[in-house]
Design a protein around this motif. Structure first.
Motif, PDB file in Angstrom:
ATOM      1  N   TYR C 147      47.862  14.082  52.986  1.00 38.30           N
ATOM      2  CA  TYR C 147      48.365  15.244  52.237  1.00 38.30           C
ATOM      3  C   TYR C 147      48.160  16.506  53.064  1.00 38.30           C
ATOM      4  O   TYR C 147      49.050  17.347  53.183  1.00 38.30           O
ATOM      5  N   LEU C 159      54.962  22.006  51.940  1.00 40.18           N
ATOM      6  CA  LEU C 159      53.918  22.162  50.926  1.00 40.18           C
ATOM      7  C   LEU C 159      54.276  21.386  49.670  1.00 40.18           C
ATOM      8  O   LEU C 159      53.461  20.666  49.101  1.00 40.18           O
ATOM      9  N   LEU C 160      55.518  21.561  49.269  1.00 34.15           N
ATOM     10  CA  LEU C 160      55.955  20.896  48.046  1.00 34.15           C
ATOM     11  C   LEU C 160      55.930  19.381  48.232  1.00 34.15           C
ATOM     12  O   LEU C 160      55.515  18.640  47.333  1.00 34.15           O
ATOM     13  N   ALA C 162      54.011  17.733  50.246  1.00 35.26           N
ATOM     14  CA  ALA C 162      52.615  17.299  50.232  1.00 35.26           C
ATOM     15  C   ALA C 162      52.097  17.244  48.813  1.00 35.26           C
ATOM     16  O   ALA C 162      51.392  16.305  48.422  1.00 35.26           O
ATOM     17  N   TYR C 163      52.461  18.234  48.022  1.00 34.37           N
ATOM     18  CA  TYR C 163      51.981  18.263  46.637  1.00 34.37           C
ATOM     19  C   TYR C 163      52.509  17.065  45.852  1.00 34.37           C
ATOM     20  O   TYR C 163      51.775  16.392  45.141  1.00 34.37           O
ATOM     21  N   ARG C 164      53.792  16.810  46.003  1.00 31.80           N
ATOM     22  CA  ARG C 164      54.371  15.667  45.268  1.00 31.80           C
ATOM     23  C   ARG C 164      53.693  14.368  45.688  1.00 31.80           C
ATOM     24  O   ARG C 164      53.403  13.508  44.866  1.00 31.80           O
TER      25      ARG C 164
ATOM     26  N   LEU D  29      52.885  23.061  38.063  1.00 26.54           N
ATOM     27  CA  LEU D  29      52.097  22.307  39.046  1.00 26.54           C
ATOM     28  C   LEU D  29      50.617  22.268  38.681  1.00 26.54           C
ATOM     29  O   LEU D  29      49.939  21.268  38.914  1.00 26.54           O
ATOM     30  N   LEU D  90      42.142  19.873  47.121  1.00 19.91           N
ATOM     31  CA  LEU D  90      43.304  19.913  47.999  1.00 19.91           C
ATOM     32  C   LEU D  90      44.552  20.289  47.216  1.00 19.91           C
ATOM     33  O   LEU D  90      45.365  21.112  47.656  1.00 19.91           O
ATOM     34  N   GLY D  91      44.674  19.700  46.018  1.00 15.25           N
ATOM     35  CA  GLY D  91      45.821  20.013  45.167  1.00 15.25           C
ATOM     36  C   GLY D  91      45.855  21.488  44.834  1.00 15.25           C
ATOM     37  O   GLY D  91      46.902  22.134  44.917  1.00 15.25           O
ATOM     38  N   LEU D  94      46.953  23.502  47.724  1.00 20.08           N
ATOM     39  CA  LEU D  94      48.400  23.414  47.899  1.00 20.08           C
ATOM     40  C   LEU D  94      49.115  24.296  46.890  1.00 20.08           C
ATOM     41  O   LEU D  94      50.078  24.995  47.232  1.00 20.08           O
ATOM     42  N   ILE D  98      51.673  27.160  47.689  1.00 16.70           N
ATOM     43  CA  ILE D  98      53.048  27.080  47.185  1.00 16.70           C
ATOM     44  C   ILE D  98      53.381  28.386  46.462  1.00 16.70           C
ATOM     45  O   ILE D  98      54.445  28.973  46.655  1.00 16.70           O
ATOM     46  N   TYR D 102      56.473  30.520  47.662  1.00 19.63           N
ATOM     47  CA  TYR D 102      57.661  30.448  46.814  1.00 19.63           C
ATOM     48  C   TYR D 102      57.639  31.511  45.712  1.00 19.63           C
ATOM     49  O   TYR D 102      58.661  31.824  45.135  1.00 19.63           O
ATOM     50  N   GLU D 107      58.048  23.540  38.598  1.00 17.58           N
ATOM     51  CA  GLU D 107      58.853  22.574  39.352  1.00 17.58           C
ATOM     52  C   GLU D 107      60.342  22.851  39.294  1.00 17.58           C
ATOM     53  O   GLU D 107      61.028  22.772  40.295  1.00 17.58           O
ATOM     54  N   LEU D 110      61.110  25.706  41.429  1.00 20.58           N
ATOM     55  CA  LEU D 110      60.903  25.350  42.832  1.00 20.58           C
ATOM     56  C   LEU D 110      62.075  24.538  43.354  1.00 20.58           C
ATOM     57  O   LEU D 110      62.527  24.729  44.477  1.00 20.58           O
TER      58      LEU D 110
END
Lengths: 140, 485, 490, 133
Positions: C147, C159-160, C162-164, D29, D90-91, D94, D98, D102, D107, D110
């Motif tokens: 990730y 980034l997106l 990796a997040y998914r 998210l 980590l999430g 991210l 993001i 963005y 979602e 995005l």
């Protein structure tokens, strides 16, 4: 950062206790519930409390990011290093028996070192995380 | 030289020559010298190979083993030797012709063109000498891929579109039908070796064998049996030397050669005689002969007309092969050669007209016989070969096919040949009439450059010579039927 | 020291990772990581040789014998997969030097290489260990590293992606965790061998069946088996070039290895395929993967996207062979696992070269590539031919085996399916090749990638040709792996 | 009332399904991450309740314990918790980035933003500070 009198006094009172508790959990790990993971997190909690109350600059003053980065890596190195040391001492990987003269002492030494490594890494990583999230908030 | 070395040199000489061409790409004269020398050497080694074969040497070369029971190996048999000599022999005039053509047209990427031409010839040699179906398949695909850059050489939108059809049809048929057919054969027979008398006898029910044969006949898209013929007219976007050698000789002959090999060495004529569906394939080929001729009648573009004529003539060979009579098989082998000489001459002439007069349509040929007497004389001989009139090679081969049709009591084949001969005359003779008996139009122009003229005169001469001296070829194709009682 | 090699293989990159992260310069980190990857390859190769000479190697961690402690167990199958992972790593790391310099900020490079080493650790660990919980730990180590590495991509869509992947990957890992938890509750053991021995006694319970299903779905996400592949295309597409060269060749392969291990060695074919009829599910999914992903690949506008979807399709091929559960099918599956790693590694590396020089990898960037970067384009063509399955390339050999396996099992439609999918592969590869060679491009400058990238790229390309011509080694390896699996649970 | 005897499993299933549903269905998210965390927590519960034995003692520091709880699941789950924390961290990281690049963490939004060309420059200073304050 605005100073909150009550918060800062309570924090100053609590932080040493939390740190002490962290060390207790750390070194008691081989006899009872405890160990590096928990101790690391508790230690980090104390620092994070400091961070929240006194701000990033104050905390970074006595725990710089560079130290944390090295700490995070160092912990892993200690952990893996103990394993390699036991290899060099003629045992299997992570076979603590061979680390000292007799097996029991070896187990003690081994688990102590390994847990120390884990504790350092966990604490360092948790504090690093807190640092970087804190930083982001201020920039954005 | 040992025969194995000869086989290897047949295969590799064009490749080596192609590599040297690439190195010499800054010096056109040297490059062209290399090209002609390579062609000459290839022809010599193919000829030497043929002589070795006639002395009765066992010519077999195991190149490498991919998997147990699955190797790349070569073995010479009569038809293959003939095909190798034919392709490499016609490469010599074609390379002369191509040099003249490309220079006169000031084409770009000439080195690339010559290089891929060499690769295509090498692949053709591989097909000719293939000792099993897998080897044949490998080189068959190499031939398809290596001719794609030649077909799309001009690089404009039309060329790319034509190239897409070309590649699409040929690859779709070979991967979609030929490869499964090959796998099926391997599964049933346990081998893919070309063996005299076939390898499938007694291993496959006749009804299924019919299906397998259908897969082979349609899967070999290069033979252009309808409905898999679309690629050939599409490939006419290529420069004329490509159309001449590849789409009158190497590529399409590789197709009929593959079918012949499959019929003779995989099925075996004896076994195929018991397969009822085989009859229907004769009808399919016969239909292609007539239908393509009818389409050719309506074409005005010379190269497209020749393409449909090729489709029709190829199906002659397929039909003759599937008739399963020894004489017809001999005729099929002869017709491969005769049609090659005739059609390459016709394409050469068409290209010469294009270069000298910038004309591409039949309706623009008025009086061309007076402006370009050499070219049109050669064209006339080619046309006569297509129709099958003496003194041209086409007469000999058609004679044998007709005799074979009698032998097999296939009056359908007979009818098809008679009808198509009439149709051939209908679309060829008006061209000759226009060229020789009408007054020329437009500004005056001379003949095409000398290398082109040398090439087309020599192939026309070969076509006539074959009428008189066809004994060696006949002997070779006869020995083919000897392998198949 | 020799007996400790199985553990050193995993520990070496693990030790190097923190050191890497402490190094001040990206260049030094790269040198260290490269050296480590070569050492790892040497160890893995020596282990493979030893396994073939002496049979299975078992290594007990901490001196605790097998069912109690964690055991590393190397046999003909996973020793091969280890060599594969190590070899790809040893090729990608030298390659990554230039592309990382170009794509990643200087101060973040040491972190990048540290994560890459952790990823290698994780993958090697998954393969080596004989303990299902240890598998989970290494699975998460490799996933977390992945990730992070994907998020290094320059495009913000990285980034997106990796997040998914993080969301889906975590769900997958969690399902796996539940599955082995249930198995542990049933049998009281986490050791693979032990588990296999105790499982038959409880196989009839619904808990066991649930556990197997959960494990399979969890692994299905990790190996991007259709329809659980949604994370893959964007992750491969937007990751840094070095990562998109490394991942397709290794990560999904390791997950597939794990699935094979579970199905054949732990659950047993008789149970998983015979009673639960998982093979029919796998066959259907594999077929769907081959067709739908190939179709999707044909519609992509970006070459990395094409290759990513093609990877999903290729997972279908590999699973297809395994689901036939015949010796020849398994051999085909393992061969394709190996060969596909070679070809996809080469293809994505070629795209890395394009990324370095052109800065994009969409179809427009490919125009006239044959002239601008002749060596890169030629490498792409050869590896592409291998992907299609043209004779004399590695791809042909594995597909040939696959077809033979399908024929042997009497599955005619599968043969057609394989051929149709190959035809589609031809179409999507040819689109790229035709643009590279036959499309005019204004900029005809020649700007070939540096040697440090071309050499690893061509090493893989030559391997594609080598294993397409001399098949003795690869087939023998695949067969020895197959024998391990066919022997079934102990 | 045998279904009640397994109430711990019922609880686990409810939490687990809630988490899974959130992770899949939520378009925010952050909420997805919360869903993942719930899902993982449910698994921790599951493991811990495996180890529980009625009327048993802690196996360490007590002599002569006849029935004792199985400590292994706890140890295992400790590892899993660490993994879970790492995943969440980590999430979150991210999500933060993001949001920075963005300007949204939804979602649906995005997806519409993803194909637009990004103006890289203005945001670049944030990137450089990543982990290097």
């Amino acid at each position: 950062m605005k100073s909150h009198l009550i918060l800062s006094i309570v924090a100053k009172f609590l932080i040493p206790l939390v740190l002490l508790f962290a060390f207790y959990v750390q070194f008691h790990g081989d006899f009872g519930p405890g160990g590096g993971f928990q101790a690391g997190v508790i230690f980090a909690a104390a620092v994070i409390l400091h961070l929240l109350v006194f701000g990033h600059a104050a905390t970074e003053h006595f725990i710089p990011t560079a130290v944390l980065k090295i700490g995070a890596a160092l912990g892993v190195l200690i952990y893996a290093g103990v394993g390699v040391a036991s290899l060099l001492a003629g045992g299997r990987y992570l076979d603590y028996d061979v680390l000292a003269d007799n097996a029991v002492a070896g187990q003690h030494l081994g688990i102590l070192l390994v847990e120390a490594g884990v504790g350092i890494t966990v604490a360092a990583v948790m504090i690093l995380l807190a640092y970087s999230f804190q930083q982001r908030g201020h920039d954005a | 030289m040992s025969p194995q070395l000869l086989m290897l040199s047949c295969l590799c000489l064009p490749l080596v020559g192609g590599g040297m061409l690439l190195l010499a790409h800054r010096r056109p004269r040297l490059r062209e010298l290399i090209l002609v020398l390579t062609a000459a050497l290839s022809f010599t080694s193919a000829l030497a190979l043929l002589l070795q074969f006639r002395e009765g040497n066992l010519l077999r070369l195991d190149l490498l083993t991919l998997l147990p029971g699955l190797d790349l190996m070569f073995e010479i048999e009569p038809l293959g030797a003939l095909f190798a000599v034919l392709a490499s022999g016609l490469w010599l005039p074609t390379s002369l012709y191509a040099i003249g053509y490309l220079r006169a047209r000031k084409e770009e990427h000439q080195t690339r063109f010559h290089f891929w031409f060499c690769v295509a010839i090498s692949a053709t040699m591989g097909i000719a000498m293939a000792g099993n179906l897998l080897t044949l398949f490998v080189f068959y695909e190499v031939l398809t891929l290596s001719t794609y850059p030649l077909v799309t050489h001009i690089g404009n939108r039309g060329a790319v579109r034509g190239g897409r059809v070309y590649l699409g049809v040929l690859l779709a048929t070979s991967i979609g039908l030929l490869l499964p057919a090959m796998l099926w054969t391997l599964h049933v027979a346990g081998t893919l070796q070309f063996t005299a008398g076939g390898i499938l006898e007694g291993k496959l029910a006749p009804a299924l064998a019919g299906l397998l044969l259908l897969m082979f006949v349609l899967g070999v898209g290069k033979a252009a049996v309808m409905p898999m013929h679309r690629w050939l007219p599409a490939a006419m976007v290529a420069p004329t030397p490509v159309s001449a050698l590849l789409h009158a000789v190497a590529v399409v002959k590789a197709g009929v050669f593959t079918i012949t090999k499959v019929v003779v060495y995989i099925f075996g004529t004896g076994f195929l005689g018991t397969v009822p569906a085989q009859r229907y394939l004769v009808y399919l080929a016969g239909f292609t002969v007539i239908a393509a001729s009818v389409v050719a009648l309506r074409q005005d573009n010379i190269k497209r007309l020749l393409a449909y004529s090729t489709i029709s003539q190829l199906s002659y060979i397929v039909m003759a092969t599937l008739a399963l009579a020894p004489l017809a098989l001999t005729g099929a082998g002869l017709h491969m050669v005769a049609h090659a000489f005739g059609k390459i001459t016709l394409f050469f002439a068409a290209g010469a007209i294009y270069v000298a007069a910038h004309r591409t349509q039949v309706s623009e040929l008025d009086g061309m016989g007076r402006r370009m007497p050499w070219t049109m004389a050669a064209f006339a001989i080619g046309a006569l070969t297509m129709i099958g009139v003496p003194p041209s090679a086409g007469f000999v081969s058609k004679w044998f096919i007709i005799a074979g049709a009698y032998q097999a009591d296939l009056y359908f084949v007979l009818a098809v040949i008679v009808l198509s001969t009439a149709l051939n005359a209908f679309y060829m003779l008006p061209i000759l009439h226009r060229a020789f008996f009408r007054a020329p139009e437009g500004r005056a122009h001379g003949e095409a450059p000398w290398p082109m003229r040398v090439a087309l005169v020599s192939t026309a001469a070969a076509s006539v010579l074959m009428f008189f001296f066809h004994a060696p070829i006949l002997a070779l194709t006869r020995s083919l039927t000897g392998a198949a009682p | 020291m020799r007996e400790h090699l199985p553990i050193l293989l995993v520990v070496l990159p693990m030790l190097a990772a923190p050191i890497c992260s402490m190094l001040p310069r990206g260049r030094q980190a790269w040198l260290l990581a490269t050296a480590v990857s070569w050492a790892v390859l040497a160890i893995a190769a020596s282990l493979l040789i030893r396994v073939h000479a002496e049979g299975t190697i078992s290594y007990a961690l901490g001196g605790w014998p097998a069912p109690i402690g964690i055991e590393y167990r190397l046999d003909g199958l996973n020793a091969l997969v280890q060599v594969l992972v190590a070899a790809i790593a040893a090729c990608v790391l030298p390659f990554s030097g230039r592309s990382v310099q170009d794509e990643i900020d200087a101060d973040r490079q040491p972190g990048f290489f540290a994560l890459l080493l952790l990823l290698i650790t994780g993958l090697l660990g998954i393969v080596a260990t004989g303990d299902v919980f240890n598998v989970f730990v290494f699975l998460e180590i490799s996933s977390l590293a992945t990730y992070g590495l994907i998020a290094f991509g320059r495009d913000r869509r990285a980034l997106l992606a990796a997040y998914r992947y993080l969301v889906l990957g975590s769900i997958g890992a969690t399902l796996y965790l539940i599955g082995i938890g249930l198995l542990y509750a049933l049998t009281g053991t986490l050791n693979m061998q032990d588990l296999a021995a105790r499982l038959p006694a409880v196989a009839d319970t619904r808990t066991a069946q649930t556990a197997i299903t959960l494990v399979m779905v969890g692994l299905g996400i990790k190996m991007a088996l259709f329809p659980l592949h949604l994370w893959l295309p964007n992750a491969y597409r937007f990751a840094p070039s070095a990562i998109s060269a490394f991942l397709p060749a290794t990560a999904t392969k390791v997950a597939i290895y794990l699935m094979l291990r579970f199905v054949f060695d732990i659950f047993g074919v008789g149970f998983a395929f015979g009673r639960l009829e998982l093979n029919e599910v796998l066959l259907a999914l594999a077929a769907a993967a081959m067709l739908s992903a190939s179709l999707a690949a044909m519609q992509q506008r970006d070459v990395k996207g094409i290759l990513a979807y093609s990877s999903v399709a290729q997972v279908g091929y590999i699973v297809l062979g395994a689901a036939l559960a015949t010796p020849i099918g398994l051999t085909a599956s393992l061969l394709h696992l190996f060969n596909h790693a070679l070809m996809k590694g080469a293809l994505f590396m070629a795209m890395g070269c394009v990324m370095l020089r052109v800065g994009r990898t969409d179809l427009d960037a490919i125009r006239g590539l044959g002239r601008r970067m002749p060596w890169t384009a030629a490498a792409f063509v050869v590896a592409g031919l291998s992907l299609i399955g043209v004779p004399l390339t590695a791809g042909f050999i594995s597909k040939w085996y696959l077809v033979l396996a399908a024929l042997e099992a009497g599955w005619w439609p599968l043969v057609i399916l394989i051929l149709v999918a190959s035809l589609m592969a031809l179409i999507y590869v040819w689109r790229v090749v035709a643009l590279a060679y036959f499309a005019p491009n204004e900029s005809q400058r020649r700007e070939e990638a540096p040697l440090s990238m071309l050499v690893p790229l061509w090493l893989l390309v030559l391997a594609n040709i080598w294993f397409g011509i001399d098949t003795r080694l690869s087939v023998a390896m695949a067969e020895s792996g197959m024998r391990v699996l066919m022997a079934g649970p102990p | 009332m045998s279904w009640l005897a397994h109430f711990n499993y019922w609880a686990v299933i409810v939490v687990m399904m809630t988490g899974l549903y959130m992770a899949i269905a939520q378009s925010d998210l952050m909420r997805k991450l919360i869903g993942i965390t719930l899902l993982q927590t449910a698994v921790f519960f599951l493991y811990i309740s495996f180890g529980f034995v009625r009327n048993a003692q802690v196996p360490i520091l007590t002599e002569g314990a006849e029935r004792y709880s199985n400590p292994l699941p706890h140890v295992l789950i400790l590892t899993a918790i660490v993994v879970g924390v790492a995943t969440t961290a980590l999430g979150l990281a991210l999500v933060v980035r993001i949001r920075e690049r963005y300007g949204s963490i939804d979602e649906a939004e995005l997806a519409s933003l993803a194909d637009e060309v990004e103006d890289l420059e203005p945001h670049h200073d944030f990137d450089d500070q990543d982990e290097h304050p």
